[in-house]
Design a protein around this motif. Structure first.
Motif, PDB file in Angstrom:
ATOM      1  N   GLU A 130      38.323  42.672  40.741  1.00 50.97           N
ATOM      2  CA  GLU A 130      39.858  42.997  40.368  1.00 50.97           C
ATOM      3  C   GLU A 130      40.015  41.465  38.789  1.00 50.97           C
ATOM      4  O   GLU A 130      41.081  42.253  38.463  1.00 50.97           O
ATOM      5  CB  GLU A 130      40.991  41.339  41.268  1.00 50.97           C
ATOM      6  CG  GLU A 130      40.454  42.722  42.741  1.00 50.97           C
ATOM      7  CD  GLU A 130      41.727  42.093  44.138  1.00 50.97           C
ATOM      8  OE1 GLU A 130      42.225  41.764  43.491  1.00 50.97           O
ATOM      9  OE2 GLU A 130      40.604  40.855  44.970  1.00 50.97           O
ATOM     10  N   ARG A 131      39.045  40.706  38.699  1.00 48.30           N
ATOM     11  CA  ARG A 131      39.957  40.076  36.998  1.00 48.30           C
ATOM     12  C   ARG A 131      39.022  41.165  36.241  1.00 48.30           C
ATOM     13  O   ARG A 131      39.421  40.927  35.228  1.00 48.30           O
ATOM     14  CB  ARG A 131      38.745  38.727  37.144  1.00 48.30           C
ATOM     15  CG  ARG A 131      39.068  37.881  38.698  1.00 48.30           C
ATOM     16  CD  ARG A 131      39.446  36.519  38.016  1.00 48.30           C
ATOM     17  NE  ARG A 131      37.825  36.652  39.567  1.00 48.30           N
ATOM     18  CZ  ARG A 131      36.849  35.737  39.419  1.00 48.30           C
ATOM     19  NH1 ARG A 131      37.540  34.367  38.443  1.00 48.30           N
ATOM     20  NH2 ARG A 131      35.613  35.306  39.605  1.00 48.30           N
ATOM     21  N   ARG A 132      37.422  41.349  36.235  1.00 48.30           N
ATOM     22  CA  ARG A 132      36.897  42.500  35.546  1.00 48.30           C
ATOM     23  C   ARG A 132      36.133  43.345  35.889  1.00 48.30           C
ATOM     24  O   ARG A 132      35.160  43.402  36.042  1.00 48.30           O
ATOM     25  CB  ARG A 132      35.638  40.961  34.814  1.00 48.30           C
ATOM     26  CG  ARG A 132      35.889  39.818  34.456  1.00 48.30           C
ATOM     27  CD  ARG A 132      34.850  38.947  33.777  1.00 48.30           C
ATOM     28  NE  ARG A 132      35.691  38.195  33.181  1.00 48.30           N
ATOM     29  CZ  ARG A 132      35.818  37.670  31.752  1.00 48.30           C
ATOM     30  NH1 ARG A 132      35.498  38.996  31.069  1.00 48.30           N
ATOM     31  NH2 ARG A 132      35.702  36.736  31.470  1.00 48.30           N
ATOM     32  N   PRO A 133      36.981  44.275  36.164  1.00 49.89           N
ATOM     33  CA  PRO A 133      36.719  46.110  36.487  1.00 49.89           C
ATOM     34  C   PRO A 133      35.660  45.789  36.094  1.00 49.89           C
ATOM     35  O   PRO A 133      34.555  46.867  37.225  1.00 49.89           O
ATOM     36  CB  PRO A 133      37.767  46.834  36.376  1.00 49.89           C
ATOM     37  CG  PRO A 133      38.859  46.158  35.384  1.00 49.89           C
ATOM     38  CD  PRO A 133      38.600  44.922  35.034  1.00 49.89           C
ATOM     39  N   LEU A 134      35.375  46.727  35.067  1.00 50.14           N
ATOM     40  CA  LEU A 134      33.990  46.919  34.023  1.00 50.14           C
ATOM     41  C   LEU A 134      32.883  46.223  34.473  1.00 50.14           C
ATOM     42  O   LEU A 134      31.826  46.906  35.135  1.00 50.14           O
ATOM     43  CB  LEU A 134      33.933  47.319  32.941  1.00 50.14           C
ATOM     44  CG  LEU A 134      35.391  48.492  32.825  1.00 50.14           C
ATOM     45  CD1 LEU A 134      35.082  48.426  30.980  1.00 50.14           C
ATOM     46  CD2 LEU A 134      35.044  49.795  33.094  1.00 50.14           C
ATOM     47  N   ARG A 135      33.116  45.245  35.021  1.00 47.63           N
ATOM     48  CA  ARG A 135      31.457  44.177  34.697  1.00 47.63           C
ATOM     49  C   ARG A 135      31.204  43.884  36.546  1.00 47.63           C
ATOM     50  O   ARG A 135      30.504  43.840  36.547  1.00 47.63           O
ATOM     51  CB  ARG A 135      31.945  42.601  34.972  1.00 47.63           C
ATOM     52  CG  ARG A 135      30.602  41.636  34.973  1.00 47.63           C
ATOM     53  CD  ARG A 135      31.036  40.452  34.182  1.00 47.63           C
ATOM     54  NE  ARG A 135      31.389  40.271  32.338  1.00 47.63           N
ATOM     55  CZ  ARG A 135      31.300  39.208  31.755  1.00 47.63           C
ATOM     56  NH1 ARG A 135      31.432  38.223  32.383  1.00 47.63           N
ATOM     57  NH2 ARG A 135      31.497  39.753  30.862  1.00 47.63           N
ATOM     58  N   GLY A 136      32.399  44.359  37.379  1.00 45.68           N
ATOM     59  CA  GLY A 136      32.477  44.215  38.568  1.00 45.68           C
ATOM     60  C   GLY A 136      31.785  45.264  39.086  1.00 45.68           C
ATOM     61  O   GLY A 136      31.216  45.917  40.051  1.00 45.68           O
ATOM     62  N   LEU A 137      32.119  47.123  38.662  1.00 45.91           N
ATOM     63  CA  LEU A 137      31.410  48.163  38.916  1.00 45.91           C
ATOM     64  C   LEU A 137      30.875  48.047  38.424  1.00 45.91           C
ATOM     65  O   LEU A 137      29.022  48.771  39.279  1.00 45.91           O
ATOM     66  CB  LEU A 137      33.126  48.811  38.575  1.00 45.91           C
ATOM     67  CG  LEU A 137      31.574  50.487  38.335  1.00 45.91           C
ATOM     68  CD1 LEU A 137      32.352  50.850  39.830  1.00 45.91           C
ATOM     69  CD2 LEU A 137      32.084  51.508  37.523  1.00 45.91           C
TER      70      LEU A 137
END
Length: 403
Positions: A75-82
């Motif tokens: 939710e905060r950093r979508p690309l890093r989380g993905l």
């Protein structure tokens, strides 16, 4: 008075919750499919060499930890989380002895792609899709270069699910944007219509005042030589009416929008302007219709400026109408408190309203009441009660010249 309806279950849970559920469901099915279930002569999928060994279990635990970390960061950093979710999917496929990242290990990624595409700008969503497809392609490329078997056909199916999840997310994003635009346009139209109705009421008030001024001035002109005391009384009435009307015009006309004559006539039909004197009649009519309206009058009765009197009645009328239409209750209470510097109005029911948040813009009736109070520089609140029901309250200042 109805409260804002609760959002659907899918929107009441955070994206991280749904991604964790997808990963847990995929992991559970991965193990389940590798056992012989009732009615099967053999497992539908043979377990890999490493799956039930300690190193395979450690790898799956590591994949789960990486996936959970990605769910928290999405939710905060979508690309890093993905990226963490994709790494967890790749790690989770290693102990399974398969030639591709299975769909069950990719379910959490599909859910993440949907949420990123639905809640983020198009560029971020496109980057997320490219990252997911690139990871699938890189996984196959590493296996090909290492001389290991690959499952290209199965991986194409996984890639298709990723594209479908992204398309669904984009459709949701565009649908929300369109709905927000429609709501904004509807709110603007409601504000314009309400201001035009107020302008029509002001028109009636000014026309009435000008008629009185003309009559009193004509009477003063006829008797100024023979009955000067009557002329003075007539001129005093002219002065009072003129001052009251000018005061109302100064407070309200500056905030009204101009419109085409045809639109103004349609938005604000010519009706007699009611006031607080008509509240008891409104209560009797509503009670006869099946919803009892108890009216309490507090304070000392005193004259009010026409714009305050009309707005107070309209606020009570709209609030009582909402009780009849939405509250699902058999009674409500109207309180009108007349003070020296202000007029306070309260309409309370014990219907279906719940919650504590201020209901801003939830319906054109509330929007119209808020607009009326704003034009008179007052205060307005409409919110569910802590124990249910709904409360509409307004404070309308009374100008010094009218006290």
């Amino acid at each position: 008075m109805s409260a804002t309806p609760a959002p659907p279950l899918f929107e009441r849970r955070s994206p991280a919750t749904w991604m964790v559920l997808a990963w847990c469901a995929g992991s559970a099915l991965t193990f389940l499919f590798r056992f012989r279930l009732p009615g099967e002569s053999e497992p539908s999928v043979w377990p890999g060499v490493l799956l039930f060994r300690w190193d395979g279990m450690v790898t799956l635990a590591l994949a789960t930890a990486v996936t959970l970390a990605g769910c928290v960061r999405l939710e905060r950093r979508p690309l890093r989380g993905l990226a963490l979710l994709l790494a967890g999917s790749a790690l989770g496929a290693m102990p399974l002895s398969v030639g591709e990242i299975p769909l069950l290990q990719f379910l959490a990624v599909d859910v993440a792609l949907y949420f990123v595409a639905a809640s983020r700008p198009r560029r971020t969503g496109a980057a997320a899709l490219a990252l997911a497809l690139g990871t699938l392609g890189a996984y196959l490329a590493v296996r090909v270069l290492s001389g290991w078997p690959v499952g290209t056909s199965a991986e194409l199916t996984v890639a298709l699910t990723a594209v479908i999840a992204w398309l669904l997310g984009r459709a949701t994003h565009e649908s929300r944007a369109h709905a927000e635009q429609v709501r904004a346009q509807a709110a603007a139209q409601a504000v314009t219509a309400e201001r035009l109705r107020i302008a029509r009421e002001l028109h009636d008030m000014v026309a009435h005042t000008i008629g009185i001024v003309a009559l009193q001035a004509g009477a003063a002109r006829r008797v100024i030589d023979t009955r000067p005391e009557l002329a003075r009384d007539a001129l005093g009435a002219v002065e009072t009416a003129s001052r009251d009307t000018l005061s109302g015009l100064r407070r309200m006309l500056g905030a009204l929008r101009r419109a085409e004559p045809g639109e103004a006539a349609e938005a604000a039909p010519l009706d007699p302007s009611p006031g607080l004197a008509d509240v008891n009649r409104l209560a009797a009519r509503t009670t006869a219709a099946g919803v009892r309206v108890d009216v309490r009058w507090l304070g000392t009765p005193r004259p009010l400026p026409p714009e305050v009197d009309v707005s107070a009645y309209r606020i009570i009328q709209e609030a009582v109408t909402n009780v009849v239409r939405h509250a699902g209750t058999g009674s409500c209470r109207v309180t009108v408190e007349r003070q020296s510097k202000e007029l306070r109005i309260e309409v309370v029911d014990e219907g279906k309203g719940t919650g504590t948040a201020d209901s801003r813009g939830s319906g054109y009736g509330l929007l119209g009441m808020r607009e009326r109070v704003s034009l008179l520089h007052g205060e307005f609140s409409a919110r569910p009660g802590p124990r249910g029901g709904f409360r509409v309250a307004a404070r309308l200042p009374v100008p010094a010249g009218a006290r």
